[in-house]
Scaffold this motif. Structure first.
Motif, PDB file in Angstrom:
ATOM      1  N   TYR A  15      21.046  -2.197 -63.218  1.00  0.00           N
ATOM      2  CA  TYR A  15      20.304  -2.865 -64.290  1.00  0.00           C
ATOM      3  C   TYR A  15      21.267  -3.321 -65.389  1.00  0.00           C
ATOM      4  N   PRO A  16      21.228  -4.605 -65.754  1.00  0.00           N
ATOM      5  CA  PRO A  16      22.186  -5.116 -66.748  1.00  0.00           C
ATOM      6  C   PRO A  16      21.916  -4.640 -68.170  1.00  0.00           C
ATOM      7  N   HIS A  17      20.726  -4.111 -68.420  1.00  0.00           N
ATOM      8  CA  HIS A  17      20.371  -3.688 -69.779  1.00  0.00           C
ATOM      9  C   HIS A  17      20.377  -2.165 -69.934  1.00  0.00           C
ATOM     10  N   VAL A  18      20.951  -1.461 -68.951  1.00  0.00           N
ATOM     11  CA  VAL A  18      21.063  -0.006 -69.006  1.00  0.00           C
ATOM     12  C   VAL A  18      22.538   0.370 -69.112  1.00  0.00           C
ATOM     13  N   PHE A  19      22.854   1.229 -70.066  1.00  0.00           N
ATOM     14  CA  PHE A  19      24.236   1.624 -70.303  1.00  0.00           C
ATOM     15  C   PHE A  19      24.364   3.132 -70.124  1.00  0.00           C
ATOM     16  N   GLN A  20      25.205   3.529 -69.175  1.00  0.00           N
ATOM     17  CA  GLN A  20      25.434   4.938 -68.868  1.00  0.00           C
ATOM     18  C   GLN A  20      26.935   5.195 -68.943  1.00  0.00           C
ATOM     19  N   VAL A  97      15.306  -5.670 -75.164  1.00  0.00           N
ATOM     20  CA  VAL A  97      15.224  -4.260 -74.769  1.00  0.00           C
ATOM     21  C   VAL A  97      16.507  -3.833 -74.063  1.00  0.00           C
ATOM     22  N   ALA A  98      16.970  -2.638 -74.401  1.00  0.00           N
ATOM     23  CA  ALA A  98      18.096  -2.013 -73.700  1.00  0.00           C
ATOM     24  C   ALA A  98      17.837  -0.519 -73.636  1.00  0.00           C
ATOM     25  N   PHE A  99      18.545   0.153 -72.734  1.00  0.00           N
ATOM     26  CA  PHE A  99      18.446   1.597 -72.611  1.00  0.00           C
ATOM     27  C   PHE A  99      19.845   2.191 -72.571  1.00  0.00           C
ATOM     28  N   LEU A 100      19.991   3.313 -73.256  1.00  0.00           N
ATOM     29  CA  LEU A 100      21.282   3.992 -73.345  1.00  0.00           C
ATOM     30  C   LEU A 100      21.102   5.431 -72.895  1.00  0.00           C
ATOM     31  N   ARG A 101      21.813   5.808 -71.831  1.00  0.00           N
ATOM     32  CA  ARG A 101      21.716   7.173 -71.329  1.00  0.00           C
ATOM     33  C   ARG A 101      22.860   7.997 -71.908  1.00  0.00           C
TER      34      ARG A 101
END
Length: 260
Positions: A15-20, A97-101
């Motif tokens: 996913y391009p909008h998820v940062f892990q 929207v983005a997500f950061l783990r």
């Protein structure tokens, strides 16, 4: 680890909008978008709003739909839960929207001073015996203050009377301006589209007859942060997933019978 969870983790990697970011990579190279989320990812100058402990991302996605003029980032360490909101926002083509783990304690590794406008804390573990782990403790408030813009806003929505009482006392002790406060949200006349968004866990609490509390306040600069010195009655149950479901079910039945 189950195959379904492994599949979700595999999706998240794509996913391009998820940062892990593993801690080792963060330590050695840092996060290249720190201070540049608007420039490098969102491609606009809109305010950035965080949902901490976002779980399935209901508020992150729900608020992003209501406010396309703002950017929203869901933060959690539980990738399998985050997958739900990440998948939905990607399928809906939501560019805000983005997500950061990551762990909440590492926020300053990802956000520069003043980069964030608002923070939502939705149904955190009240950490009744560990003050420093409470997400509205002065330890966390100091960190939030550093990444928030001047007079940045913090929202807390919780089922926990302990968490609500503690946070209200912390806000009062530090003379932080309260913009909204209610200890039984869905029996008030003040519910709007924002507060009406319900997380998965919130729906479980409501079904068990528990009231939902909400407080919104400004996180202003303070030379010294004061921990409230008060005794608070502990909740009679634990956070969802670690509670005694039979006890909660009986409480709901008792409450229902008492209103007949």
């Amino acid at each position: 680890m189950g195959k379904n969870k492994l599949a979700k983790f595999a999706n998240m990697e794509e996913y391009p909008h998820v940062f892990q970011y593993p801690f080792s990579l963060l330590r050695d190279k840092g996060f290249e978008m720190k201070g540049k989320w608007n420039e490098l990812f969102f491609k606009n100058d809109h305010p950035i709003v965080l949902e901490l402990g976002c779980g399935k991302g209901e508020y992150t996605v729900g608020l992003a739909k209501l406010f396309p003029e703002k950017n929203f980032i869901g933060v959690d360490i539980k990738g399998a839960r985050m997958w739900t909101g990440a998948k939905q926002s990607l399928e809906d083509g939501m560019g805000n929207v983005a997500f950061l783990r990551t762990h909440i304690e590492l926020l300053e590794s990802f956000f520069a001073p003043g980069e964030v406008s608002e923070i939502w804390i939705t149904f955190p573990d009240p950490q009744m015996t560990k003050v420093n782990k409470r997400m509205t403790s002065t330890r966390f408030m100091k960190m939030y203050r550093r990444i928030l813009k001047p007079s940045g806003i913090i929202h807390l929505k919780t089922d926990s009377n302990f968490m609500f009482t503690y946070t209200s006392a912390m806000v009062e002790a530090n003379r932080l301006p309260v913009l909204f406060c209610n200890d039984d949200l869905y029996r008030s006349d003040l519910v709007d589209k924002i507060l009406g968004i319900k997380t998965y866990y919130e729906q479980q609490w409501i079904a068990r007859g528990l009231t939902i509390k909400y407080i919104k306040f400004e996180c202003q600069d303070r030379d010294e942060w004061i921990e409230p010195d008060i005794e608070i009655e502990q909740d009679s149950y634990r956070s969802y997933g670690r509670n005694n479901s039979q006890t909660l079910t009986q409480q709901a039945i008792d409450k229902k019978n008492s209103t007949k």
